[in-house]
Design an enzyme around this catalytic site. Structure first.
Site, PDB file in Angstrom:
ATOM      1  N   GLY A  29      -3.389  -0.956  -1.845  1.00  0.00           N
ATOM      2  CA  GLY A  29      -4.165  -2.113  -0.913  1.00  0.00           C
ATOM      3  C   GLY A  29      -5.671  -2.312  -1.259  1.00  0.00           C
ATOM      4  N   ILE A  30      -6.174  -2.372   0.121  1.00  0.00           N
ATOM      5  CA  ILE A  30      -7.676  -2.401   0.196  1.00  0.00           C
ATOM      6  C   ILE A  30      -8.495  -1.473  -0.667  1.00  0.00           C
ATOM      7  CG2 ILE A  30      -9.540  -2.756   1.663  1.00  0.00           C
ATOM      8  CD1 ILE A  30      -7.537  -4.177   3.714  1.00  0.00           C
ATOM      9  N   ASP A  74      -6.143  14.430   2.866  1.00  0.00           N
ATOM     10  CA  ASP A  74      -5.744  14.062   4.189  1.00  0.00           C
ATOM     11  C   ASP A  74      -6.829  13.956   5.132  1.00  0.00           C
ATOM     12  OD1 ASP A  74      -4.849  13.499   6.770  1.00  0.00           O
ATOM     13  OD2 ASP A  74      -3.408  15.171   6.820  1.00  0.00           O
ATOM     14  N   TYR A 166      -3.375   1.367  17.128  1.00  0.00           N
ATOM     15  CA  TYR A 166      -4.246   0.914  16.365  1.00  0.00           C
ATOM     16  C   TYR A 166      -5.500   0.049  17.017  1.00  0.00           C
ATOM     17  CZ  TYR A 166      -5.018  -1.794  11.766  1.00  0.00           C
ATOM     18  OH  TYR A 166      -5.829  -2.171  10.602  1.00  0.00           O
ATOM     19  N   THR A 203      -1.295  -6.665   1.690  1.00  0.00           N
ATOM     20  CA  THR A 203      -1.346  -5.322   1.221  1.00  0.00           C
ATOM     21  C   THR A 203       0.070  -4.592   1.756  1.00  0.00           C
ATOM     22  OG1 THR A 203      -1.945  -4.062   3.027  1.00  0.00           O
ATOM     23  CG2 THR A 203      -3.777  -4.836   1.652  1.00  0.00           C
ATOM     24  N   PRO A 204       0.370  -3.520   1.092  1.00  0.00           N
ATOM     25  CA  PRO A 204       1.606  -2.917   1.426  1.00  0.00           C
ATOM     26  C   PRO A 204       1.695  -2.474   2.839  1.00  0.00           C
ATOM     27  CG  PRO A 204       0.879  -1.755  -0.547  1.00  0.00           C
ATOM     28  CD  PRO A 204      -0.209  -2.716  -0.089  1.00  0.00           C
TER      29      PRO A 204
HETATM   30  P1  NAD Z   1      -2.384   0.479   2.827  1.00  0.00           P
HETATM   31  O1  NAD Z   1      -0.917   0.978   3.729  1.00  0.00           O
HETATM   32  O2  NAD Z   1      -1.664  -0.482   1.647  1.00  0.00           O
HETATM   33  O3  NAD Z   1      -3.078   1.825   2.009  1.00  0.00           O
HETATM   34  C1  NAD Z   1      -3.380   2.744   3.094  1.00  0.00           C
HETATM   35  C2  NAD Z   1      -3.926   3.916   2.046  1.00  0.00           C
HETATM   36  O4  NAD Z   1      -4.192   4.789   2.934  1.00  0.00           O
HETATM   37  C3  NAD Z   1      -2.492   4.291   1.391  1.00  0.00           C
HETATM   38  O5  NAD Z   1      -2.682   4.601   0.005  1.00  0.00           O
HETATM   39  C4  NAD Z   1      -2.126   5.826   2.074  1.00  0.00           C
HETATM   40  O6  NAD Z   1      -1.574   6.594   1.470  1.00  0.00           O
HETATM   41  C5  NAD Z   1      -3.423   5.957   2.733  1.00  0.00           C
HETATM   42  N1  NAD Z   1      -3.369   7.177   3.852  1.00  0.00           N
HETATM   43  C6  NAD Z   1      -2.275   7.043   4.984  1.00  0.00           C
HETATM   44  N2  NAD Z   1      -2.836   8.055   5.645  1.00  0.00           N
HETATM   45  C7  NAD Z   1      -3.595   8.631   5.282  1.00  0.00           C
HETATM   46  C8  NAD Z   1      -4.682  10.173   5.408  1.00  0.00           C
HETATM   47  N3  NAD Z   1      -4.308  10.722   6.480  1.00  0.00           N
HETATM   48  N4  NAD Z   1      -5.299  10.652   4.702  1.00  0.00           N
HETATM   49  C9  NAD Z   1      -5.619   9.844   3.493  1.00  0.00           C
HETATM   50  N5  NAD Z   1      -5.026   8.644   2.973  1.00  0.00           N
HETATM   51  C10 NAD Z   1      -4.049   8.187   3.749  1.00  0.00           C
HETATM   52  O7  NAD Z   1      -3.125  -0.264   3.735  1.00  0.00           O
HETATM   53  P2  NAD Z   1      -4.143  -1.262   3.576  1.00  0.00           P
HETATM   54  O8  NAD Z   1      -3.561  -2.468   4.081  1.00  0.00           O
HETATM   55  O9  NAD Z   1      -4.877  -1.279   2.122  1.00  0.00           O
HETATM   56  O10 NAD Z   1      -5.257  -0.696   4.768  1.00  0.00           O
HETATM   57  C11 NAD Z   1      -6.456  -0.151   4.427  1.00  0.00           C
HETATM   58  C12 NAD Z   1      -7.360  -0.351   5.690  1.00  0.00           C
HETATM   59  O11 NAD Z   1      -7.712  -1.601   6.121  1.00  0.00           O
HETATM   60  C13 NAD Z   1      -6.715   0.544   6.848  1.00  0.00           C
HETATM   61  O12 NAD Z   1      -7.880   1.376   7.508  1.00  0.00           O
HETATM   62  C14 NAD Z   1      -6.408  -0.502   7.815  1.00  0.00           C
HETATM   63  O13 NAD Z   1      -6.182  -0.283   9.021  1.00  0.00           O
HETATM   64  C15 NAD Z   1      -7.374  -1.575   7.556  1.00  0.00           C
HETATM   65  N6  NAD Z   1      -6.989  -2.940   7.784  1.00  0.00           N
HETATM   66  C16 NAD Z   1      -5.882  -3.484   6.940  1.00  0.00           C
HETATM   67  C17 NAD Z   1      -5.502  -4.755   7.328  1.00  0.00           C
HETATM   68  C18 NAD Z   1      -4.196  -5.690   6.737  1.00  0.00           C
HETATM   69  O14 NAD Z   1      -4.024  -6.531   6.969  1.00  0.00           O
HETATM   70  N7  NAD Z   1      -3.842  -4.996   5.641  1.00  0.00           N
HETATM   71  C19 NAD Z   1      -5.924  -5.526   8.109  1.00  0.00           C
HETATM   72  C20 NAD Z   1      -7.214  -4.961   9.104  1.00  0.00           C
HETATM   73  C21 NAD Z   1      -7.515  -3.755   8.734  1.00  0.00           C
END
Ligand code: NAD
Length: 260
Positions: A29-30, A74, A166, A203-204
């Protein structure tokens, strides 16, 4: 004219040329969009993720893949942070940018959420960001400074009926960011720290929401669509690069007007 020329030269050389950037949660994702953009802008990237297999598959897609470093990580584990920083310093001698991006979500109303689920979300989103800031400062203050970008969420700024842990974790990240910014500025470390607040982003993580929920969420976005991961990565690039050299302790919302 001169300014324009200067800008063009800077962009053609890469806005992060010569920088080393550590990005957590970079296997999806991001985080991956940020890693890819930073690599295109000339940075050497340390990609870390708890999911080592997904990370290994993604790094091959980066510009000059051999120049980057992958680390299983982690973010809620302090020994992991020590190991990842040690590996980055051994390879590149410094880390200039840390993006605390790894995060997880958990559904459930305030009446349903279990203490176990609450703690899991807090440990990744808030403990992970705290440890990332702590170890970034420890390393960057000895190498002339740097920039920390903490990925929070619009969930920090708005109440939610479905994700109390969250939202609370991301509000914690928002406040922690300002404490880090203030402390680093007052100590003269030349380390900036800002929070980035994505709105709903393809994103996933979002793909795990039900179609009905997605439609409901989309209906609340004035621009009528979810963000793409690159929209968030572009904002991270601004906060990580020298264009924001006088910006610290701020929160950058990228949400298509969602909280307006
Ligand atoms: P995602 O689930 O696609 O990716 C998150 C990544 O974090 C994954 O690769 C996962 O393996 C990794 N991860 C999970 N637990 C972990 C740990 N303990 N240590 C290290 N890595 C770990 O999510 P995303 O949508 O790409 O989100 C990225 C960030 O953006 C997050 O902090 C999320 O809260 C934030 N965010 C996302 C959205 C959205 O709509 N997607 C909106 C606001 C904020």
């Amino acid at each position: 004219m001169d300014d324009q020329k200067g800008e063009m030269t800077m962009q053609s050389e890469g806005r992060l040329k010569g920088k080393v950037a550590l990005i957590t949660g970079a296997g999806s994702g991001i985080g991956f969009a940020i890693a890819r953009l930073f690599a295109e802008e000339g940075a050497k990237v340390v990609l870390s993720d708890v999911d080592a297999a997904s990370l290994a598959a993604k790094v091959a897609l980066l510009t000059q893949a051999d120049e980057h470093l992958c680390q299983p990580h982690d973010v809620s584990s302090e020994p992991d942070w020590e190991r990842v920083f040690a590996a980055a310093i051994e390879r590149y001698s410094r880390v200039d940018i840390v993006v605390n991006n790894a995060g997880i979500a958990a559904e459930g109303s305030i009446e349903d959420v279990t203490l176990e689920s609450w703690r899991r979300v807090m440990s990744v989103n808030l403990d992970g960001t705290f440890l990332g800031c702590k170890h970034a400062i420890r390393n960057m203050k000895n190498t002339g400074g740097g920039a920390i970008v903490n990925v929070s969420s619009v969930g920090a700024l708005k109440a939610s009926l479905t994700g109390p842990a969250y939202g609370a974790s991301k509000a914690g990240v928002w406040n922690l960011t300002r404490t880090v910014a203030l402390s680093c500025a007052r100590n003269g470390y030349n380390i900036r720290c800002n929070s980035l607040h994505p709105g709903l982003t393809h994103t996933p993580m979002m793909d795990r929401a039900s179609p009905e929920m997605l439609e409901r969420l989309k209906a609340g976005i004035p621009m009528g669509r979810l963000a793409e991961a690159i929209d968030i990565a572009q904002a991270a690039l601004y906060l990580a690069g020298s264009e924001s050299k006088y910006v610290t302790g701020t929160s950058l919302v990228v949400d298509g007007g969602y909280i307006s």
